[in-house]
Design a protein around this motif. Sequence first.
Motif, PDB file in Angstrom:
ATOM      1  N   TYR A  83      85.325  78.742  -6.796  1.00 32.21           N
ATOM      2  CA  TYR A  83      85.147  77.294  -6.831  1.00 32.21           C
ATOM      3  C   TYR A  83      86.436  76.498  -6.653  1.00 32.21           C
ATOM      4  N   ALA A  84      87.600  77.156  -6.670  1.00 34.59           N
ATOM      5  CA  ALA A  84      88.855  76.411  -6.546  1.00 34.59           C
ATOM      6  C   ALA A  84      89.945  77.301  -5.980  1.00 34.59           C
ATOM      7  N   PRO A  85      90.808  76.737  -5.146  1.00 36.52           N
ATOM      8  CA  PRO A  85      91.956  77.509  -4.678  1.00 36.52           C
ATOM      9  C   PRO A  85      92.978  77.636  -5.795  1.00 36.52           C
ATOM     10  N   SER A  86      93.742  78.682  -5.743  1.00 31.86           N
ATOM     11  CA  SER A  86      94.819  78.868  -6.708  1.00 31.86           C
ATOM     12  C   SER A  86      96.136  78.759  -5.961  1.00 31.86           C
ATOM     13  N   GLY A  87      97.093  78.110  -6.561  1.00 31.78           N
ATOM     14  CA  GLY A  87      98.360  77.941  -5.862  1.00 31.78           C
ATOM     15  C   GLY A  87      99.497  77.647  -6.811  1.00 31.78           C
ATOM     16  N   THR A  88     100.666  77.453  -6.228  1.00 33.49           N
ATOM     17  CA  THR A  88     101.882  77.222  -7.005  1.00 33.49           C
ATOM     18  C   THR A  88     102.648  76.043  -6.428  1.00 33.49           C
ATOM     19  N   VAL A  89     103.106  75.167  -7.313  1.00 35.91           N
ATOM     20  CA  VAL A  89     103.931  74.042  -6.881  1.00 35.91           C
ATOM     21  C   VAL A  89     105.359  74.237  -7.374  1.00 35.91           C
ATOM     22  N   ILE A  90     106.297  73.617  -6.647  1.00 39.46           N
ATOM     23  CA  ILE A  90     107.711  73.651  -7.024  1.00 39.46           C
ATOM     24  C   ILE A  90     108.058  72.313  -7.665  1.00 39.46           C
ATOM     25  N   GLY A 122     119.825  80.572  -2.866  1.00 33.06           N
ATOM     26  CA  GLY A 122     121.038  80.121  -3.528  1.00 33.06           C
ATOM     27  C   GLY A 122     120.802  79.198  -4.704  1.00 33.06           C
ATOM     28  N   ARG A 123     119.540  78.862  -4.969  1.00 29.92           N
ATOM     29  CA  ARG A 123     119.217  77.976  -6.086  1.00 29.92           C
ATOM     30  C   ARG A 123     118.796  78.783  -7.313  1.00 29.92           C
ATOM     31  N   THR A 124     118.896  78.147  -8.474  1.00 31.84           N
ATOM     32  CA  THR A 124     118.446  78.774  -9.716  1.00 31.84           C
ATOM     33  C   THR A 124     117.025  78.309  -9.996  1.00 31.84           C
ATOM     34  N   VAL A 125     116.108  79.256 -10.067  1.00 34.84           N
ATOM     35  CA  VAL A 125     114.689  78.944 -10.224  1.00 34.84           C
ATOM     36  C   VAL A 125     114.175  79.552 -11.525  1.00 34.84           C
ATOM     37  N   ALA A 126     113.546  78.725 -12.352  1.00 31.24           N
ATOM     38  CA  ALA A 126     112.971  79.187 -13.611  1.00 31.24           C
ATOM     39  C   ALA A 126     111.550  79.694 -13.365  1.00 31.24           C
ATOM     40  N   VAL A 127     111.261  80.896 -13.845  1.00 33.25           N
ATOM     41  CA  VAL A 127     109.941  81.504 -13.666  1.00 33.25           C
ATOM     42  C   VAL A 127     109.504  82.154 -14.970  1.00 33.25           C
ATOM     43  N   LYS A 128     108.194  82.399 -15.084  1.00 35.93           N
ATOM     44  CA  LYS A 128     107.673  83.117 -16.240  1.00 35.93           C
ATOM     45  C   LYS A 128     107.664  84.611 -15.951  1.00 35.93           C
ATOM     46  N   ALA A 129     107.933  85.389 -16.976  1.00 36.59           N
ATOM     47  CA  ALA A 129     107.943  86.841 -16.826  1.00 36.59           C
ATOM     48  C   ALA A 129     106.585  87.324 -16.332  1.00 36.59           C
ATOM     49  N   GLY A 130     106.597  88.154 -15.295  1.00 42.53           N
ATOM     50  CA  GLY A 130     105.361  88.700 -14.764  1.00 42.53           C
ATOM     51  C   GLY A 130     104.605  87.775 -13.838  1.00 42.53           C
ATOM     52  N   GLN A 131     105.120  86.583 -13.608  1.00 44.96           N
ATOM     53  CA  GLN A 131     104.452  85.616 -12.742  1.00 44.96           C
ATOM     54  C   GLN A 131     104.344  86.166 -11.320  1.00 44.96           C
ATOM     55  N   THR A 132     103.147  86.054 -10.740  1.00 46.33           N
ATOM     56  CA  THR A 132     102.917  86.572  -9.388  1.00 46.33           C
ATOM     57  C   THR A 132     103.906  85.983  -8.395  1.00 46.33           C
ATOM     58  N   ALA A 187     118.435  75.028 -14.631  1.00 42.14           N
ATOM     59  CA  ALA A 187     117.760  75.529 -13.431  1.00 42.14           C
ATOM     60  C   ALA A 187     117.518  74.364 -12.487  1.00 42.14           C
ATOM     61  N   ASP A 188     117.462  74.667 -11.198  1.00 43.88           N
ATOM     62  CA  ASP A 188     117.239  73.624 -10.193  1.00 43.88           C
ATOM     63  C   ASP A 188     115.757  73.311 -10.008  1.00 43.88           C
ATOM     64  N   ALA A 189     114.908  74.281 -10.298  1.00 41.87           N
ATOM     65  CA  ALA A 189     113.469  74.092 -10.098  1.00 41.87           C
ATOM     66  C   ALA A 189     112.703  75.102 -10.936  1.00 41.87           C
ATOM     67  N   PHE A 190     111.431  74.806 -11.176  1.00 35.83           N
ATOM     68  CA  PHE A 190     110.554  75.812 -11.771  1.00 35.83           C
ATOM     69  C   PHE A 190     109.249  75.861 -10.992  1.00 35.83           C
ATOM     70  N   LEU A 191     108.556  76.987 -11.102  1.00 37.29           N
ATOM     71  CA  LEU A 191     107.286  77.187 -10.424  1.00 37.29           C
ATOM     72  C   LEU A 191     106.153  77.039 -11.426  1.00 37.29           C
ATOM     73  N   GLY A 192     105.097  76.341 -11.026  1.00 38.30           N
ATOM     74  CA  GLY A 192     103.959  76.148 -11.920  1.00 38.30           C
ATOM     75  C   GLY A 192     102.647  76.194 -11.167  1.00 38.30           C
ATOM     76  N   GLY A 193     101.592  76.578 -11.853  1.00 36.37           N
ATOM     77  CA  GLY A 193     100.278  76.676 -11.236  1.00 36.37           C
ATOM     78  C   GLY A 193      99.649  75.320 -10.969  1.00 36.37           C
ATOM     79  N   THR A 194      98.795  75.261  -9.960  1.00 36.52           N
ATOM     80  CA  THR A 194      98.156  73.998  -9.583  1.00 36.52           C
ATOM     81  C   THR A 194      97.065  73.577 -10.556  1.00 36.52           C
TER      82      THR A 194
END
Length: 291
Positions: free
Chosen positions: A124-131, A150-160, A201-208
């Motif tokens: 019923y919904a697409p799954s994605g990641t935003v910066i 070259g950037r520092t990116v914050a992520v969660k452990a085990g994140q796809t 960190a310069d950016a982090f990744l998060g789910g939509t």
Amino acid sequence: MAKRSPRLKTLMAAALSLALVSTSCGTNSGAVGSDNSAGLPTTLVVATGDYKVPTSFLNKKGELDGLNVDLTRALGRRLGVEMKLVAVPFDAVIPGIQSGRFDTALFNVSDTPERRAVVDLVDYAPSGTVIVTRKNDRKGITANPLTLCGRTVAVKAGQTEFNILNKDVSPKCKETGEPAINFQTFKDDNGLEFAVETGRADAFLGGTTVTPYFVSRNSDTFEIVGKLPIALDPLGMPFAKGRDDLVGAVLAAWKEIWQSGEYERIAKKWSLQSIVPNDISLFTVNGGDKS
């Protein structure tokens, strides 16, 4: 035989005429909409969470609220049945559906091969990641993954997304003469957000399904620069194997909600327009391997 809702029988007939499930579930017994001995309930027990804003959480009145709650109620209206929401831990969802404790769930469940082996999923919904970066401080970062070189990116452990960036994108950075991505790993969303807010960190990744809502409530601090062009498994409603009649009716109801514009209105209420499918073809059964 359990009572059938008139509305549910109508949707079952529509599902049968369109052959919605016969081409998707394959081996399940019984045709969609057939008058089988199991029948269809007038009440569906739907598992969800009570801790994740804005998808499903307890509001100030102690009531379940959020995107998934509103979508569940919209489905109930289309089906003409009562939707009984039950808050449970995420890891109880699939076992509960297999045992018959729940009829289904709306709980941000990804349509993965492992889950398709034991349940059927109505996508019923697409799954994605935003910066996400600090407000007005993108440092040249866009939705193009190579701008993270070259950037520092914050992520969660085990994140796809971390696995994809680490295995696929970082090597390409080196191939183009750019430094690899520098990852900072955290256990939860709070760590990601704090790292970017404080400049660690310069950016982090998060789910939509969550991040756009968070950013909309903290727009003076953060901004979304784009969505990663990485295909992930869609989100699906799981059902026990063999419930083709119910699966077909729910699939037809999702399509009605989308076509009427109700899906988009609900998503907009929670600042989650990014999860609304762009095309009706996303609504299918066990379509994760086709995404």
